[in-house]
Write an enzyme that holds these catalytic residues in place. Sequence first.
Site, PDB file in Angstrom:
ATOM      1  N   ARG A 271       0.923  -1.103   0.023  1.00  0.00           N
ATOM      2  CA  ARG A 271      -0.099  -0.025   0.044  1.00  0.00           C
ATOM      3  C   ARG A 271       0.908   1.181   0.007  1.00  0.00           C
ATOM      4  NH1 ARG A 271      -5.008  -1.911   4.052  1.00  0.00           N
ATOM      5  NH2 ARG A 271      -5.397  -3.750   2.863  1.00  0.00           N
ATOM      6  N   ARG A 286       1.840   0.804  10.356  1.00  0.00           N
ATOM      7  CA  ARG A 286       1.611   1.191   8.993  1.00  0.00           C
ATOM      8  C   ARG A 286       2.936   1.137   8.072  1.00  0.00           C
ATOM      9  NH1 ARG A 286      -3.057   3.754   7.684  1.00  0.00           N
ATOM     10  NH2 ARG A 286      -3.216   3.910   9.895  1.00  0.00           N
ATOM     11  N   GLU A 358      -6.798  -1.411  15.070  1.00  0.00           N
ATOM     12  CA  GLU A 358      -7.461  -2.559  14.185  1.00  0.00           C
ATOM     13  C   GLU A 358      -6.202  -3.647  13.885  1.00  0.00           C
ATOM     14  OE1 GLU A 358      -8.982  -0.384  10.524  1.00  0.00           O
ATOM     15  OE2 GLU A 358      -8.710  -2.191   9.488  1.00  0.00           O
ATOM     16  N   SER A 361     -10.401  -6.402   9.668  1.00  0.00           N
ATOM     17  CA  SER A 361     -11.604  -5.633   9.210  1.00  0.00           C
ATOM     18  C   SER A 361     -12.418  -6.744   8.525  1.00  0.00           C
ATOM     19  CB  SER A 361     -11.399  -4.703   8.414  1.00  0.00           C
ATOM     20  OG  SER A 361     -12.598  -3.862   8.028  1.00  0.00           O
ATOM     21  N   ARG A 400       0.537  -6.635  12.596  1.00  0.00           N
ATOM     22  CA  ARG A 400      -0.132  -6.147  13.564  1.00  0.00           C
ATOM     23  C   ARG A 400      -0.149  -7.182  14.662  1.00  0.00           C
ATOM     24  NH1 ARG A 400      -4.189  -1.261  11.737  1.00  0.00           N
ATOM     25  NH2 ARG A 400      -2.761  -0.069  10.449  1.00  0.00           N
TER      26      ARG A 400
END
Length: 434
Positions: A271, A286, A358, A361, A400
């Site tokens: 990303r 991130r 998070e 999801s 994560r």
Amino acid sequence: MLDSRYVADHLDEVREQLARRGAEFADALDGVASLVSSRRELSRKTELLQGERNTASDAMAKLARSGDKQGMAARRDELKALSERVKGLETDLAGVEAQIEETLLIIPNVPHPSVPDGRTEDENVVVREWGTKPSFSFEPKPHYELGEQLGILDFERAAKLSGARFSVLWGLGARLERALQTFMLDLHTREHGYTEVHPPYLVKAEALRGTSQLPKFEDDLFKTKRSDPDDPSALYLIPTAEVPVTNLHADEILDAAQLPLAYTAYTPCFRSEAGSYGRDVRGLIRQHQFDKVEIVRFAAPEQSLAELERLTLHAEEVLKRLGLHYRVVEHCAGDLGFAATKGYDLEVWLPSQRMYREISSCSVFGDFQARRAKIRYRPEPKGKPRLLHTLNGSGLAIGRTWVAIVEQYQQADGSVLVPEALRSLMGTDRITSR
RNA sequence: GGAGAGGUGACCGAGUGGUCGAAGGUGCUUGACUGGAAAUCAAGUGUACGGGCAACCGUACCGAGGGUUCGAAUCCCUCCCUCUCCGCCA
């Protein structure tokens, strides 16, 4: 993508539902409605004229067979004119259809009626919690400090290789990443009934359009062949396994008996993180590249809400087995992903941040993705094909999870206990300085 | 990367300008036959959009896009993909 006819016939309803997302699509929706009615008119006209041309063409064929050269010559000009008119109408029709598609492609899905109101993630609703916050007799450190002290995490060298937002894992750090891949895939395949898939990491624009990363979120993606950015055949690095795995069944008609289909895939994800420059700059939270095990389900429409609950529990089970304290929040309408009609986030507790972050999801997309990717199923053996519903969730984001383990299992001496479930895969029960 | 062959319905496969949504076969469904099954026989069996209560009718679709033509699955161009041989490579 929403159904153009549904939008045209239920304009106010769709407008209201989209308003719950906090975004305005009034002009776009009106545009679709009027385009749909001109499409109706145009296609009727076109078909009528095509029919005329076909009839005339058959007559021509008869003349040809009877060798009536003169008769053919006499009608040729007339038919040419007719044919030109047909082509003109066909072009107009294609233009209108393209406009409808173009507009619809950038309109998000409507929230399911059960989705709570709210504008931002602050208004997401906590559904349940699992476990308890670990307590420490010392000040818990962030994972990046622990990781660097333990010699298992290295941002400096990653920056040398690739710049910011990349990481290098060493030794047991790398081993933990690999153990998590295996652990998650084994759980989903052996106990949750998922079929393991190993898809390509580079995909066509078409696939990204199917799951809706394109055309609206191009900036978030890494595209190959940067020397010729407009090359339509340029491939993109996948931002999630959702893209290749959901599109496995693009343009297919599945049997009802096959449903629900459940796939799991481990892939790296890429990303660009455009627009998130100041956020989570430290640590693994991130990154431009991270690993994830994804779970994807294809379901009959009637089943899809129940399937979302099931899929969410499958993702939660990973956290439970790892003994990580987490909570489940439901997205409010304003925080729903572009393609989602309902969804939950799994948020894991990070002691150093005193926050839930998070880690997964889980979403149901209704027929939104299925319409784009043309994924259908046949409800009855002889019945008409119908769009199915797609779902997916992280099961889990591995980077994560790595962070959560290091932080929640840290000890006073700076070492990290290995969760019971990972010990055989890790070959040790503790990560210590090397 | 070089040379060649090819992409047609669930599958195999015919079709080189007109009546082709597409022969034939396989598979599948239904019916007949049978105590039941096999075999055999008969009929049916794509998707989308529009019209009709329905039977059904119209239109589009033969890898994708463009062109030639009164008319294209069939001819021409571009692209994509598959296969074979050579080269290279993990």
